[in-house]
Design an enzyme around this catalytic site. Structure first.
Site, short mmCIF file in Angstrom:
data_model
loop_
_atom_site.label_atom_id
_atom_site.label_comp_id
_atom_site.label_asym_id
_atom_site.label_seq_id
_atom_site.Cartn_x
_atom_site.Cartn_y
_atom_site.Cartn_z
N ASP A 241 17.94 74.91 124.22
CA ASP A 241 18.37 76.31 124.20
C ASP A 241 17.85 77.03 125.46
OD1 ASP A 241 19.68 78.24 122.00
OD2 ASP A 241 18.05 79.34 122.94
N TYR A 390 19.08 87.81 126.32
CA TYR A 390 20.50 87.48 126.61
C TYR A 390 21.07 88.44 127.65
CZ TYR A 390 20.65 84.12 122.82
OH TYR A 390 20.41 83.02 122.05
N HIS A 447 21.23 71.44 117.16
CA HIS A 447 20.68 72.29 118.21
C HIS A 447 19.15 72.39 118.17
CE1 HIS A 447 20.99 75.44 121.20
NE2 HIS A 447 20.22 76.22 120.46
#
Ligand code: NAG
Ligand code: NAG
Length: 471
Positions: A241, A390, A447
């Protein structure tokens, strides 16, 4: 001046043929030189400038930073738990649509079950004691208190100890690594890791940046400083990630310090080669360097990569634009926060989990582990700052950022888990990572590899490091 005149005279003293030969040779030499220079440039290890930053509150006051490392203990209190319970008791739920599973998001009927366990069974004090079984520390870097774990292997005489940093992502935390940690500090054929696990600033116990612009490049620089402060001049890095981007940036900034980079999330690059191989790879895989497994994981391309990404990336758009708005609700409501975070642990572990009434959450994880990760966000109030990461990383065109244009030359290992959000074939990864030592198709897992399949990930890291060390 006189010498110049002399040169000129002797040059013009040559006849035309001789002059042409001289000019011709000069042109050839220059062209050769340019080619050689270009070739050298291509092979040259390019790096990203390290830069600098300061993210503390208000004006930067003192010039010299406190470089001491302080032990840190996770703490809780009766008030903290009482406040959590009161908020849980006041939560409101909307009934799920009939037969919808996790298609519309977290099924609230199942959420009530999770929350009931959280309220009545989950023992945060016990989990806090468990979190403290490894030594935690804090140190100030670029104006922020940076939290990390530092775990040394048990001392053995005939064992080589290699430093390794593990970096988490969103919505994970340092806790994702609690099961893989003991596997890495063990002796494997005479090698064991000394592991450093930081929290990204703005996540968990690391202080949140107070100023705009804290992106993966800044996080990478902070973590390089951390390793330097701990006395490591050469070390391995690993991440999934955001962690995979941060560790990649570390390798781009200080390739001499990063002995090896291991990632379990490879972002497919963009560009003409990728576009072309996407189009013809299904029919002529050998032409574009795809294996059978690549073809299986990539196609049908539109369904698996375009449509799926649209379906699953709403959160990303929100967090990359207005993180503080949605974050406000999540930071006030533990139930809202749990739904938001745990939905990702359902779908990102296996997209088919969307069709299950309980999102398949407890197939791979225990509620204790999942809620401990949620509690790291809740008790530190860090969901908003974690979401801002983000925005900071997606401010401009990500393809124009310096790191996306810089190749990586340090030895790289890639573990490709089958349920990862996007598949990145080796031939794509090679466009950026120019020195891939190992690329593994993992048999199972998604993930959150370290959290879900600690043994598989540990084995892959170890075989990669053994390959690099033998060089
Ligand atoms: C939600 O989960 C419960 C199990 O906890 C299940 O009985 C119910 O059918 C689910 N609802 C939907 C809409 O899938
Ligand atoms: C470490 O493991 C190797 C084999 O895997 C073994 O030969 C060696 O004795 C071990 N070292 C210690 C100190 O346990």
């Amino acid at each position: 001046m006189q010498r110049l005149q002399l040169l000129k005279d002797s040059f013009f003293g040559l006849d035309v043929v001789q002059q042409q030969v001289v000019i011709g040779s000069a042109v050839a030499l220059a062209a050769g030189g340019i080619l050689l220079y270009a070739a050298q440039r291509r092979n040259k290890v390019k790096t990203i400038p390290i830069g600098e930053g300061w993210w503390g509150a208000g004006e930067k006051t003192s010039l010299s930073e406190d470089k001491k490392v302080y032990p840190f203990t996770v703490k809780t209190s009766d008030e903290e738990i009482k406040d959590l319970h009161e908020r849980i008791d006041k939560s409101r739920y909307a009934d799920p649509l009939e037969e919808s599973g996790f298609q519309y998001g977290f099924n609230s009927t199942y959420l009530k079950k999770v929350v009931s366990y959280w309220r009545n069974g989950f023992d945060w004090k016990k989990q806090v004691a468990m979190l403290n079984k490894y030594p935690h520390f804090k140190t100030k870097i670029e104006g922020l208190d940076v939290h990390f774990l530092h775990v040394r292997p048990p001392h053995r005489a005939d064992q080589k100890v290699l430093p390794l940093m593990l970096v988490h992502g969103w919505p994970g935390s340092f806790y994702e690594f609690y099961k893989i940690l003991p596997l890495l500090t063990q002796n494997h054929s005479g090698v064991a890791f000394e592991v450093v696990i930081p929290s990204i600033p703005g996540y968990g116990f690391s202080e949140a940046p107070h100023k705009q612009g804290f992106n993966s490049l800044a996080a990478s620089r902070v973590f390089l400083t951390l390793m330097e402060r701990l006395g490591f001049s050469q070390f391995y890095v690993q991440g999934g990630d955001w962690g995979s981007l941060i560790t990649t940036n570390m390798a781009q900034m200080k390739p001499d310090c990063v002995k090896g980079l291991h990632i379990n999330f490879g972002m497919p690059p963009r560009g003409f080669k990728v576009l072309l191989s996407t189009m013809i790879g299904r029919y002529l895989p050998f032409l574009v360097g795809f294996s059978k497994e690549d073809v299986r994981r990539l196609y049908p391309y539109f369904e698996k990569n375009v449509w799926e990404t649209l379906r699953e990336s709403g959160y990303l758009h929100i967090q990359a634009t207005k993180p503080d708005t949605a974050g406000c609700g999540l930071n006030s409501s533990p139930v809202g926060l749990a739904a938001y975070i745990l939905e990702k642990f359902s779908t990102w572990t296996d997209r088919k989990n969307r069709d299950l009434v309980d999102g398949g959450l407890e197939r791979k994880f225990s509620l204790d582990d999942l809620l401990t990760n949620v509690m790291i966000y809740w008790t530190t109030g860090s969901i908003v700052s974690s979401m801002r990461f983000y925005k900071e990383n997606l401010k401009g065109d990500p393809n124009k950022r310096i790191d996306s244009k810089t190749e990586i030359f340090v030895p790289t290992g890639l573990a490709a888990f089958p349920h990862e959000l996007m598949h990145c074939p080796k031939s794509w990864a090679q466009l950026r990572y120019r020195n891939i030592h190992s690329y593994s198709f993992m048999p199972r897992g998604g993930h959150f590899a370290a959290f879900e399949e600690p043994q598989l990930l540990a084995d892959d890291i170890i075989q990669f490091v053994q390959k690099v060390e033998k060089l």
